[in-house]
Design a protein around this motif. Structure first.
Motif, short mmCIF file in Angstrom:
data_model
loop_
_atom_site.label_atom_id
_atom_site.label_comp_id
_atom_site.label_asym_id
_atom_site.label_seq_id
_atom_site.Cartn_x
_atom_site.Cartn_y
_atom_site.Cartn_z
N LYS A 39 0.86 -1.19 0.00
CA LYS A 39 0.00 0.00 0.00
C LYS A 39 0.89 1.23 0.00
O LYS A 39 1.54 1.55 1.00
CB LYS A 39 -0.94 0.01 1.20
CG LYS A 39 -2.00 1.12 1.09
CD LYS A 39 -3.02 1.02 2.21
CE LYS A 39 -4.11 2.07 2.06
NZ LYS A 39 -4.95 1.86 0.87
N GLY A 42 -1.40 5.98 -1.67
CA GLY A 42 -2.83 5.94 -1.44
C GLY A 42 -3.54 4.84 -2.21
O GLY A 42 -4.77 4.86 -2.35
N LYS A 43 -2.79 3.84 -2.70
CA LYS A 43 -3.37 2.77 -3.50
C LYS A 43 -2.88 1.41 -3.01
O LYS A 43 -1.87 1.31 -2.30
CB LYS A 43 -2.99 2.93 -4.98
CG LYS A 43 -3.52 4.19 -5.64
CD LYS A 43 -3.12 4.24 -7.11
CE LYS A 43 -3.67 3.06 -7.89
NZ LYS A 43 -3.35 3.14 -9.34
N ASP A 44 -3.59 0.36 -3.42
CA ASP A 44 -3.19 -1.02 -3.11
C ASP A 44 -2.54 -1.64 -4.34
O ASP A 44 -3.02 -1.48 -5.47
CB ASP A 44 -4.40 -1.84 -2.70
CG ASP A 44 -4.92 -1.47 -1.34
OD1 ASP A 44 -4.36 -1.98 -0.35
OD2 ASP A 44 -5.86 -0.65 -1.26
N PHE A 45 -1.45 -2.38 -4.09
CA PHE A 45 -0.73 -3.08 -5.15
C PHE A 45 -0.44 -4.51 -4.71
O PHE A 45 -0.54 -4.84 -3.53
CB PHE A 45 0.60 -2.37 -5.46
CG PHE A 45 0.47 -0.93 -5.84
CD1 PHE A 45 0.27 -0.55 -7.16
CD2 PHE A 45 0.56 0.07 -4.87
CE1 PHE A 45 0.15 0.78 -7.51
CE2 PHE A 45 0.43 1.40 -5.21
CZ PHE A 45 0.22 1.76 -6.53
N ASP A 59 -1.59 -3.31 -10.02
CA ASP A 59 -2.69 -2.87 -9.17
C ASP A 59 -3.28 -4.09 -8.49
O ASP A 59 -3.31 -5.19 -9.07
CB ASP A 59 -3.75 -2.17 -10.01
CG ASP A 59 -3.38 -0.72 -10.34
OD1 ASP A 59 -2.33 -0.26 -9.86
OD2 ASP A 59 -4.14 -0.08 -11.08
N HIS A 68 -8.60 -8.85 -4.00
CA HIS A 68 -7.23 -8.36 -3.79
C HIS A 68 -6.27 -9.54 -3.98
O HIS A 68 -6.28 -10.48 -3.18
CB HIS A 68 -7.09 -7.77 -2.39
CG HIS A 68 -5.86 -6.96 -2.17
ND1 HIS A 68 -4.59 -7.40 -2.48
CD2 HIS A 68 -5.70 -5.69 -1.68
CE1 HIS A 68 -3.71 -6.48 -2.17
NE2 HIS A 68 -4.35 -5.42 -1.69
N HIS A 113 3.14 -1.82 -13.18
CA HIS A 113 3.93 -0.64 -12.87
C HIS A 113 5.41 -0.93 -13.06
O HIS A 113 5.90 -2.01 -12.68
CB HIS A 113 3.66 -0.21 -11.43
CG HIS A 113 2.23 0.16 -11.19
ND1 HIS A 113 1.75 1.44 -11.36
CD2 HIS A 113 1.16 -0.60 -10.83
CE1 HIS A 113 0.46 1.47 -11.11
NE2 HIS A 113 0.07 0.25 -10.79
N ASP A 246 0.28 7.43 2.02
CA ASP A 246 -1.05 7.95 1.76
C ASP A 246 -1.02 9.46 1.94
O ASP A 246 0.05 10.05 2.13
CB ASP A 246 -2.09 7.29 2.66
CG ASP A 246 -1.74 7.40 4.14
OD1 ASP A 246 -1.08 8.39 4.53
OD2 ASP A 246 -2.11 6.50 4.91
#
Length: 247
Positions: A39, A42-45, A59, A68, A113, A246
């Motif tokens: 994380k 501000g995003k989940d990977f 992602d 997830h 990414h 975040d």
């Protein structure tokens, strides 16, 4: 911007995450077949290393029904398998298999990414506008040298912004009052050429054997990666990896 415009701009909140390379893991933390939820920004990977040894960061949420992949996802060959309906995705983010379907949906894809494994670190490129990497992180010669010790690793979580951390490089007054330097140094080199900032200054440390002079050389590559090399008392290289979590 003109100075009067700068004064009008509020310092907080900072507008968005900076672009650049940011550390998301150490290379030795994830072996072939392993999956790691992340994380940042501000995003989940999801980070995974396939059975061929290739590392990928996607992602986190499956485009099918949003599971997830970092929790219960499994590496199968060169892909990661979703724990909900077993859809599989390769390092590029493309869906490679849907076990119960005759064809793979054309839009079944997860965003991949750019990442690099360098200096024992897993570095991920982040750009809020989705632009590709604009520069590369340099190789640190000390990392592979037998003349240097392995890393001593430390982690902190801070309520601050990358800009605040970067400004520390040219905050000359704090060296004396925070780090115990005998003088307030005056940098004799400051060079800024995007995305790199270089600073070099004389240091004086008080020891039982008297004052010891040295040099501090700092090199920043964007807001996520810097090296500080100290000479004088003991030759030391500090790598600072500052990664936004975040807002």
């Amino acid at each position: 911007l003109a100075m009067n415009e700068i004064r009008k701009k509020p310092r907080f909140p900072f507008p968005r995450y900076p672009r650049g390379w940011f550390q998301v893991a150490y290379v030795d933390e994830i072996e072939p077949g392993q999956v790691m939820p992340l994380k940042y920004f501000g995003k989940d990977f999801v980070l995974f290393r396939n059975e061929s040894g290739e590392l990928a960061m996607l992602d986190a949420f499956c485009p099918h029904l949003g599971a997830h992949l970092g929790y219960g996802g499994k590496v199968v060959g060169d892909s990661i398998r979703c724990p909900f309906h077993a859809w599989e995705f390769g390092a590029s983010g493309k869906c490679t298999a849907v076990p119960y379907a005759k064809r793979i949906p054309a839009k079944a894809e997860m965003k991949a990414h750019p990442i690099r494994e360098i200096n024992g670190l897993v570095m991920a490129w982040f750009d809020v506008d989705g632009e590709p990497p604009a520069w590369e992180i340099p190789k640190i010669p000390e990392y592979d040298s037998e003349e240097w010790t392995p890393y001593l690793r430390r982690r902190w979580q801070l309520r601050t912004h990358n800009q605040e951390m970067a400004e520390n490089v040219v905050d000359i007054a704090h060296f004396k009052y925070v780090h115990g330097m005998k003088i307030v140094p005056q940098p004799h080199l400051v060079e800024a050429s995007y995305p790199t900032l270089r600073m070099e200054t004389k240091t004086v440390m008080e020891t039982p054997m008297g004052d010891v002079e040295g040099i501090l050389s700092v090199e920043c590559h964007g807001f996520g990666f810097s090296t500080s090399r100290f000479s004088g008392l003991v030759r030391t290289t500090v790598i600072a990896s500052v990664t936004p979590i975040d807002d």
